[in-house]
Scaffold this motif. Structure first.
Motif, PDB file in Angstrom:
ATOM      1  N   GLY A  49      51.399  55.200  51.920  1.00  0.00           N
ATOM      2  CA  GLY A  49      50.647  56.258  52.565  1.00  0.00           C
ATOM      3  C   GLY A  49      50.606  57.530  51.731  1.00  0.00           C
ATOM      4  O   GLY A  49      51.031  57.545  50.567  1.00  0.00           O
ATOM      5  N   PRO A  50      50.106  58.622  52.306  1.00  0.00           N
ATOM      6  CA  PRO A  50      49.989  59.888  51.565  1.00  0.00           C
ATOM      7  C   PRO A  50      51.351  60.392  51.096  1.00  0.00           C
ATOM      8  O   PRO A  50      52.349  60.261  51.811  1.00  0.00           O
ATOM      9  CB  PRO A  50      49.352  60.844  52.589  1.00  0.00           C
ATOM     10  CG  PRO A  50      48.769  59.977  53.650  1.00  0.00           C
ATOM     11  CD  PRO A  50      49.596  58.739  53.689  1.00  0.00           C
TER      12      PRO A  50
ATOM     13  N   HIS B 251      49.598  68.925  54.624  1.00  0.00           N
ATOM     14  CA  HIS B 251      49.905  67.542  54.287  1.00  0.00           C
ATOM     15  C   HIS B 251      50.744  66.867  55.373  1.00  0.00           C
ATOM     16  O   HIS B 251      50.688  65.635  55.515  1.00  0.00           O
ATOM     17  CB  HIS B 251      50.571  67.473  52.916  1.00  0.00           C
ATOM     18  CG  HIS B 251      49.593  67.648  51.797  1.00  0.00           C
ATOM     19  ND1 HIS B 251      48.914  66.592  51.231  1.00  0.00           N
ATOM     20  CD2 HIS B 251      49.132  68.749  51.170  1.00  0.00           C
ATOM     21  CE1 HIS B 251      48.087  67.038  50.306  1.00  0.00           C
ATOM     22  NE2 HIS B 251      48.203  68.343  50.242  1.00  0.00           N
ATOM     23  N   ALA B 252      51.481  67.669  56.131  1.00  0.00           N
ATOM     24  CA  ALA B 252      52.190  67.090  57.276  1.00  0.00           C
ATOM     25  C   ALA B 252      51.198  66.543  58.296  1.00  0.00           C
ATOM     26  O   ALA B 252      51.419  65.485  58.896  1.00  0.00           O
ATOM     27  CB  ALA B 252      53.097  68.138  57.916  1.00  0.00           C
ATOM     28  N   THR B 253      50.068  67.248  58.496  1.00  0.00           N
ATOM     29  CA  THR B 253      49.060  66.757  59.442  1.00  0.00           C
ATOM     30  C   THR B 253      48.413  65.469  58.955  1.00  0.00           C
ATOM     31  O   THR B 253      47.877  64.698  59.766  1.00  0.00           O
ATOM     32  CB  THR B 253      47.951  67.807  59.669  1.00  0.00           C
ATOM     33  OG1 THR B 253      47.227  68.017  58.452  1.00  0.00           O
ATOM     34  CG2 THR B 253      48.534  69.118  60.157  1.00  0.00           C
TER      35      THR B 253
ATOM     36  N   PRO C 218      41.135  68.275  49.086  1.00  0.00           N
ATOM     37  CA  PRO C 218      40.630  69.177  50.120  1.00  0.00           C
ATOM     38  C   PRO C 218      41.287  70.556  50.061  1.00  0.00           C
ATOM     39  O   PRO C 218      42.464  70.687  49.727  1.00  0.00           O
ATOM     40  CB  PRO C 218      40.987  68.440  51.417  1.00  0.00           C
ATOM     41  CG  PRO C 218      41.047  67.004  51.033  1.00  0.00           C
ATOM     42  CD  PRO C 218      41.603  66.993  49.646  1.00  0.00           C
ATOM     43  N   GLN C 219      40.509  71.579  50.398  1.00  0.00           N
ATOM     44  CA  GLN C 219      41.002  72.946  50.392  1.00  0.00           C
ATOM     45  C   GLN C 219      41.926  73.182  51.586  1.00  0.00           C
ATOM     46  O   GLN C 219      41.619  72.782  52.719  1.00  0.00           O
ATOM     47  CB  GLN C 219      39.833  73.926  50.452  1.00  0.00           C
ATOM     48  CG  GLN C 219      38.874  73.795  49.271  1.00  0.00           C
ATOM     49  CD  GLN C 219      39.442  74.411  48.004  1.00  0.00           C
ATOM     50  OE1 GLN C 219      39.411  75.600  47.819  1.00  0.00           O
ATOM     51  NE2 GLN C 219      39.974  73.569  47.134  1.00  0.00           N
ATOM     52  N   VAL C 220      43.040  73.843  51.336  1.00  0.00           N
ATOM     53  CA  VAL C 220      44.004  74.148  52.387  1.00  0.00           C
ATOM     54  C   VAL C 220      43.639  75.477  53.032  1.00  0.00           C
ATOM     55  O   VAL C 220      43.380  76.471  52.341  1.00  0.00           O
ATOM     56  CB  VAL C 220      45.433  74.223  51.810  1.00  0.00           C
ATOM     57  CG1 VAL C 220      46.399  74.813  52.829  1.00  0.00           C
ATOM     58  CG2 VAL C 220      45.892  72.845  51.379  1.00  0.00           C
ATOM     59  N   GLU C 221      43.611  75.495  54.357  1.00  0.00           N
ATOM     60  CA  GLU C 221      43.437  76.741  55.098  1.00  0.00           C
ATOM     61  C   GLU C 221      44.808  77.366  55.318  1.00  0.00           C
ATOM     62  O   GLU C 221      45.654  76.785  56.001  1.00  0.00           O
ATOM     63  CB  GLU C 221      42.751  76.485  56.434  1.00  0.00           C
ATOM     64  CG  GLU C 221      41.306  76.014  56.305  1.00  0.00           C
ATOM     65  CD  GLU C 221      40.675  75.742  57.651  1.00  0.00           C
ATOM     66  OE1 GLU C 221      39.458  75.931  57.778  1.00  0.00           O
ATOM     67  OE2 GLU C 221      41.398  75.338  58.586  1.00  0.00           O
TER      68      GLU C 221
ATOM     69  N   ASN D 266      53.183  78.023  49.978  1.00  0.00           N
ATOM     70  CA  ASN D 266      53.870  76.733  50.035  1.00  0.00           C
ATOM     71  C   ASN D 266      53.786  76.135  51.430  1.00  0.00           C
ATOM     72  O   ASN D 266      53.482  74.944  51.602  1.00  0.00           O
ATOM     73  CB  ASN D 266      55.336  76.892  49.644  1.00  0.00           C
ATOM     74  CG  ASN D 266      55.536  77.186  48.171  1.00  0.00           C
ATOM     75  OD1 ASN D 266      54.676  76.894  47.347  1.00  0.00           O
ATOM     76  ND2 ASN D 266      56.673  77.762  47.832  1.00  0.00           N
ATOM     77  N   GLU D 267      54.094  76.949  52.442  1.00  0.00           N
ATOM     78  CA  GLU D 267      54.125  76.409  53.791  1.00  0.00           C
ATOM     79  C   GLU D 267      52.743  75.949  54.245  1.00  0.00           C
ATOM     80  O   GLU D 267      52.621  74.949  54.965  1.00  0.00           O
ATOM     81  CB  GLU D 267      54.684  77.440  54.779  1.00  0.00           C
ATOM     82  CG  GLU D 267      54.728  76.894  56.196  1.00  0.00           C
ATOM     83  CD  GLU D 267      55.759  77.567  57.082  1.00  0.00           C
ATOM     84  OE1 GLU D 267      55.544  77.552  58.305  1.00  0.00           O
ATOM     85  OE2 GLU D 267      56.754  78.087  56.560  1.00  0.00           O
ATOM     86  N   ALA D 268      51.707  76.652  53.812  1.00  0.00           N
ATOM     87  CA  ALA D 268      50.355  76.224  54.179  1.00  0.00           C
ATOM     88  C   ALA D 268      50.065  74.830  53.637  1.00  0.00           C
ATOM     89  O   ALA D 268      49.499  73.984  54.335  1.00  0.00           O
ATOM     90  CB  ALA D 268      49.330  77.230  53.651  1.00  0.00           C
TER      91      ALA D 268
END
Length: 381
Positions: free
Chosen positions: A138-139, A84-86, A215-218, A77-79
């Motif tokens: 926005g997003p 998305h915060a960025t 997009p893939q989350v790292e 979840n945090e990832a």
């Protein structure tokens, strides 16, 4: 006399199945090599990981390459939240969510959070969600638990995802309390997360399902493991245990769902018939089949939980991550319960390995202890 411990706190964690314990033990003995190593021992461990990934994917109805192994739903979840915060995304969530679902934004970016109220059944108010989506530019990231860990109430997944699509939002769906308890509904535009210990797997292992069209989350930057999405040496034994747990549930999903529903319904029926003024929270909407949230007016819920434990019955008031706090359940307050009623509530959570006679014993004992506490407290009888 009933002499065994009756464990009814399965939303906090579940007992690992014997097959899972055996598989983890075998893995520690035979698949101890690093799966990133190119030699034969390492590649044998890598093949074991690949098999487990397929087992998880089959239960969830997704492609194996969408499954990223993590330490649990919280990390996954945090990832997603951090990523998305960025992007500058506004988080749309509810004040009743588990801290692991949206806590990063509440702690670090509260100005980017918009909340949606619950209705009296414990579901998101879709009219309010649409109003928030219309107002935010926005997003946008919508984050929620598919099944609430305290009440078992299922959010209207289809309606929320349709609304997200309409307003170009992405969904982060914590499915920890839903996997193996309902038929999974993955899609190509939502992130799903899950912790293995909620499904009779080991602790410290979970998954992030990456959608195919965003997009893939790292998750973690490191040595390139997990296709570069989560660095760090893989927890092979935990992954093996999770794979076996998923394979077992895949084999008997429908019967497991039906069995848990019968156990819960039997318990609720017995308690309601014997104790006046008992409310089953969320009973007027869809719930996962294993969870009962009861408000017993005139009874201190914490005292009732303690007395039940003294008689060998293990249950809880709120989620395990909140149980050390003397505050009433945020979920129940969001559903419109008073503080007194929230304090008078407790959670019972069954599993497929719960026995029928344990359910009867737990119901009878709860009736006895609740009526005793009411009399002692001068409440309803």
């Amino acid at each position: 006399m009933h002499s065994q411990i009756v464990y009814l706190d399965n939303n906090a964690t579940t007992r690992p199945f014997p097959e899972v314990v055996a598989a983890v033990t075998r893995s520690l003995e035979s698949d101890w090599a690093n799966p990133s190593s190119p030699h034969g021992f390492g590649q044998a461990a890598a093949r074991t990981v690949a098999l487990s990934r397929e087992q998880v994917a089959r239960l969830l109805g997704v492609r194996a390459e969408q499954v990223v192994f993590t330490s649990g739903a919280t990390e996954a979840n945090e990832a997603v939240l951090r990523y998305h915060a960025t992007l500058g995304a506004t988080l749309i969530t509810s004040t009743a969510e588990h801290p692991a679902v949206a806590g990063f934004y509440f702690r670090h970016m509260p100005q980017k959070v918009r909340t949606v109220p619950l209705d009296k059944s414990g579901r998101w108010r879709l009219d309010a969600l649409e109003s928030v989506l219309e107002a935010v530019s926005g997003p946008k990231l919508i984050a929620f638990a598919w099944a609430n860990g305290e009440t078992g109430v299922l959010q209207d997944l289809t309606a929320i995802k349709l609304m997200a699509h309409k307003y170009c939002a992405v969904c982060l769906i914590d499915a920890s309390q839903a996997v193996g308890r309902v038929v999974f509904e993955a899609d190509s535009v939502s992130y799903f997360t899950f912790s293995g210990h909620k499904l009779h797997g080991p602790k410290g292992i979970g998954i992030l399902i990456q959608p195919g069209t965003v997009p893939q989350v790292e998750v973690l930057i490191g040595g390139g493991q997990e296709r570069g999405l989560r660095g760090g040496t893989l927890n092979v034994s935990g992954i093996v245990g999770l794979g076996v747990a998923c394979e077992l549930r895949k084999r008997n999903l429908e019967s497991a769902i039906a069995r848990m529903g019968r156990l819960r319904d039997s318990f609720e029926k017995q308690v309601i018939a014997a104790i006046p003024d008992v409310r089953v929270n969320g009973s007027d909407t869809q719930r996962v089949p294993n969870t009962a949230s009861l408000t017993i007016q005139g009874v201190d819920g914490m005292a009732l939980v303690a007395r039940l434990e003294a008689r060998g019955i293990i249950c809880s008031q709120v989620s395990a991550c909140s149980s050390g706090q003397p505050e009433p359940s945020r979920t129940l307050l969001a559903m419109g319960l008073s503080r007194d009623d929230a304090y008078s509530s407790l959670r019972i959570a069954f599993a497929v390995d719960t026995k029928e006679d344990d359910v009867d014993f737990a119901a009878q004992t709860m009736v006895e202890e609740a009526l005793f506490l009411r009399e002692m407290m001068g409440g309803l009888v």
